[in-house]
Write an enzyme that holds these catalytic residues in place. Structure first.
Site, short mmCIF file in Angstrom:
data_model
loop_
_atom_site.label_atom_id
_atom_site.label_comp_id
_atom_site.label_asym_id
_atom_site.label_seq_id
_atom_site.Cartn_x
_atom_site.Cartn_y
_atom_site.Cartn_z
N GLU A 144 4.50 -10.91 -5.93
CA GLU A 144 3.43 -11.11 -6.92
C GLU A 144 3.79 -10.60 -8.31
O GLU A 144 3.18 -11.02 -9.29
CB GLU A 144 2.13 -10.46 -6.42
CG GLU A 144 2.12 -8.93 -6.33
CD GLU A 144 2.72 -8.36 -5.03
OE1 GLU A 144 3.52 -9.07 -4.39
OE2 GLU A 144 2.40 -7.22 -4.68
N GLY B 26 0.85 -1.19 0.00
CA GLY B 26 0.00 0.00 0.00
C GLY B 26 0.88 1.23 0.00
O GLY B 26 2.07 1.14 0.30
N LYS C 122 -10.14 -12.67 -15.49
CA LYS C 122 -10.31 -12.84 -16.94
C LYS C 122 -9.67 -14.14 -17.47
O LYS C 122 -10.28 -14.87 -18.24
CB LYS C 122 -9.67 -11.64 -17.66
CG LYS C 122 -10.04 -11.52 -19.11
CD LYS C 122 -11.40 -10.91 -19.24
CE LYS C 122 -11.83 -10.72 -20.66
NZ LYS C 122 -13.11 -10.02 -20.72
N HIS D 22 7.78 -7.36 -3.37
CA HIS D 22 6.54 -7.80 -4.02
C HIS D 22 6.74 -9.13 -4.76
O HIS D 22 7.19 -9.13 -5.90
CB HIS D 22 6.06 -6.74 -4.99
CG HIS D 22 5.58 -5.50 -4.32
ND1 HIS D 22 4.31 -5.39 -3.79
CD2 HIS D 22 6.20 -4.33 -4.05
CE1 HIS D 22 4.16 -4.21 -3.25
NE2 HIS D 22 5.29 -3.54 -3.38
N ASP E 79 -16.77 -12.75 -21.93
CA ASP E 79 -17.52 -12.96 -20.68
C ASP E 79 -18.97 -13.39 -20.93
O ASP E 79 -19.43 -14.37 -20.35
CB ASP E 79 -17.52 -11.68 -19.83
CG ASP E 79 -16.11 -11.22 -19.50
OD1 ASP E 79 -15.19 -12.04 -19.64
OD2 ASP E 79 -15.94 -10.05 -19.13
N CYS F 98 5.39 -6.16 1.75
CA CYS F 98 5.74 -4.76 1.70
C CYS F 98 5.04 -3.97 2.81
O CYS F 98 5.34 -4.18 3.97
CB CYS F 98 5.43 -4.21 0.31
SG CYS F 98 6.53 -2.88 -0.09
N TYR F 99 4.07 -3.12 2.49
CA TYR F 99 3.33 -2.40 3.55
C TYR F 99 2.78 -3.39 4.58
O TYR F 99 2.82 -3.15 5.78
CB TYR F 99 2.18 -1.61 2.92
CG TYR F 99 1.40 -0.76 3.92
CD1 TYR F 99 1.85 0.51 4.26
CD2 TYR F 99 0.23 -1.23 4.51
CE1 TYR F 99 1.15 1.29 5.17
CE2 TYR F 99 -0.48 -0.46 5.42
CZ TYR F 99 -0.02 0.81 5.75
OH TYR F 99 -0.71 1.57 6.64
N GLY G 1 -18.71 -11.20 -26.82
CA GLY G 1 -17.43 -11.09 -26.12
C GLY G 1 -17.21 -12.32 -25.25
O GLY G 1 -18.09 -13.16 -25.12
#
Ligand code: XMP
Length: 515
Positions: A172, A55, A371, A170, A228, A82-83, A226
């Site tokens: 990720e 953050g 997605k 991080h 979705d 991190c934060y 589309g």
């Protein structure tokens, strides 16, 4: 089926959805919640593990996002990133303060405790992505330092007995070379998750749940073609067959042949059991758009007209019990319902929520999925690959790819130019590696020569961007020979075009679309 859950607590960092995705890549289901979420609610969810995200704040400042000490006493393993790592130390009695040097970018981390569960299989010198002003100077009681960097004495710390782990970088983001390994070590080894969250079980489970929920009710779905809405429609069709009606509004602003393609797949000759209604409303939209050049006004007209057309069809069907929405997990998070990174979606899909359709409840079968997971579900459901891997196409369609007034002729030009561009990108093997690419039509006409004749025609703009989150984007370096071929094909094959530009603009300052 009871599924394992890891909770990500969001402190407003920019990579928070990535954290959740990485956990799901370990086949463990994961949800994001704001740091304001009540502790009792978290306890009641009975998660196998908790991850505190990064953050932008300083954890020792009074009004910064925080958490209670009790969060660390639930007996549930916690990983702070991190934060999150700084906050863990701050709340438990360690010392966090502004560092002399800001650590930013790829940094070598030296592991001091290779036997740590978190670092199992990780190299002792490993490159990690750093982004912090503050740093941990002293760890709280019970913690040991497990990694450091040249500038920072505590890159990682842990209290094994309490199940508390913190890393000040991080894992990720992909720049952290072994970040995925660290996350999977936490999720699978520390939290002891089995990792049985898979798309085939999602599909199977959803079909069962939809059947239970819908009973013998009627369901209405606005199908756009589309990814979705297509995946949602197929999932519903597998669950409840022709209790489902899909309405596909062709607003005349689709890509070349797209309307027919959608009809081929979902229509009467397609392979799915559902009622399919195609509404050819092209002329209605062109009439409404005549003489309008202002982008927001065009969007509004398209959106509103879409709802009107959809409602008219829905009225013919009569009362339905359920209306399908193609909401996916990032929509949930970004609308502020999930995490803390409240970025209200600036674009609403054409259609929004039709006010006057008579329905009792909404079904959102893809609400929990990212997605790429929607795409996996699509493959599981045997939806053709070209549809599953379709690039994003905005609800207002070519309406946001034509500068100035929309006319039938401009639609034709942009459709044809775009089809050529897509064809050449695909034959150069670039179609899966570029985030979004399309042709737009500038409102500029200029002088050219063709044969012996003077022309005064339009300029087409080609655009290709890569983006992680659609909030920022960069133009892609499409090989010159590909661009050149596209240029010459468009000039030769599309009547009314005599100039081609390549749009180099990133976002910001540009947007991805061309309006
Ligand atoms: P911009 O142009 O704002 O686009 O940089 C970001 C992403 O959103 C898509 N986009 C839309 N998608 N309805 C949609 O469903 C819309 O009205 C809309 N406008 C833009 C755009 O294609 C890009 O992926």
């Amino acid at each position: 089926m009871k599924r394992e859950l890891v909770v990500v607590i969001d402190f407003g960092g920019q990579y928070n959805q990535l954290v959740a995705r990485r956990v799901r890549e370990c086949n463990v289901y994961c949800e994001i919640y704001s740091y304001k979420t009540n502790l009792e609610k978290i306890r009641a969810m009975n998660p196998k593990g908790i991850i505190l995200t990064g953050g932008p704040n300083s954890c020792y400042k009074e009004d910064s996002p925080t958490c209670s000490k009790e969060l660390f006493e639930l007996g549930i393993p916690v990983l702070g990133l991190c934060y999150g790592a700084q906050l863990m130390q701050h709340v438990l009695g360690g010392k966090v303060a502004r560092a002399d040097v800001r650590e930013y970018g790829k940094t070598e981390v030296l592991i001091d405790k290779p036997s740590s569960k978190l670092f199992d299989g990780v190299s002792e010198r490993t490159v990690c992505w750093m982004s912090h002003f503050d740093t941990i100077f002293e760890v709280a009681e019970g913690f040991e330092i497990t990694a450091h960097t040249t500038d920072c004495p505590v890159a990682a710390a842990e209290n094994v007995e309490a199940g508390l782990y913190g890393i000040q970088y991080h894992p990720e983001v992909l720049h952290t070379a072994e970040g995925t390994k660290m996350i999977s070590n936490f999720v699978l080894d520390v939290c002891e998750c089995v990792g049985d969250w898979r798309m085939d079980s999602f599909v199977e489970e959803s079909i069962k749940q939809i059947r239970e929920k819908v009973g013998d009710g009627k369901v209405l779905c606005a199908l756009s073609g589309g990814v979705d809405s297509s995946v949602a429609a197929v999932l519903l069709s597998k669950a409840i067959g022709n209790q489902l009606t899909c309405v596909f509004v062709d607003h005349g602003l689709l890509r070349k042949n797209e309307g027919d393609e959608v009809e081929e797949i979902f229509g009467i000759n397609g392979q799915y059991d559902l009622n399919f209604i195609r509404v050819n409303a092209q002329q209605r939209f062109y009439d409404k758009l005549a003489g309008v050049s202002e982008p927001e006004q065009k969007r509004k007209i398209i959106g509103e007209e879409f709802i009107r057309v959809f409602e008219e069809e829905a009225k013919k069907i009569g009362t339905v019990d359920f209306l399908v929405q193609g909401t996916i997990y990032p929509d949930v998070v970004e609308s502020g319902l999930g995490g803390e990174s409240v970025v209200i979606k600036s674009h609403h899909n054409v259609g929004g929520l039709p006010d006057y359709v008579d329905f009792k409840e909404i079904i959102e079968p893809l609400r929990d999925l990212f997605k790429d997971e929607v795409r996996q579900a699509g493959l599981e459901l045997d939806i053709p690959e070209y549809l599953v891997f379709r690039q994003p196409f905005p609800g207002p369609g070519l309406g946001v790819r034509i500068i100035g007034e929309v006319t039938v002729d401009k639609v034709r030009i942009v459709q044809e130019a775009d089809a050529i561009f897509r064809e050449e990108i695909a034959s150069a093997g670039l179609d899966r590696s570029i985030g979004q690419y399309f042709a737009g039509l500038t409102n500029m006409q200029s002088v050219g020569v063709m044969g012996d004749e003077r022309t005064y025609d339009y300029a087409v703009a080609l655009r290709a961007v890569n983006t992680i989150d659609f909030m920022t984007a960069e133009a892609v370096e499409v090989p010159y020979e590909v661009l050149n071929k596209v240029m010459s094909r468009i000039i030769n094959e599309v009547k009314g075009v005599n100039r081609i530009f390549y749009d180099l603009t990133s976002k910001p300052p540009g947007t991805i679309e061309f309006e």
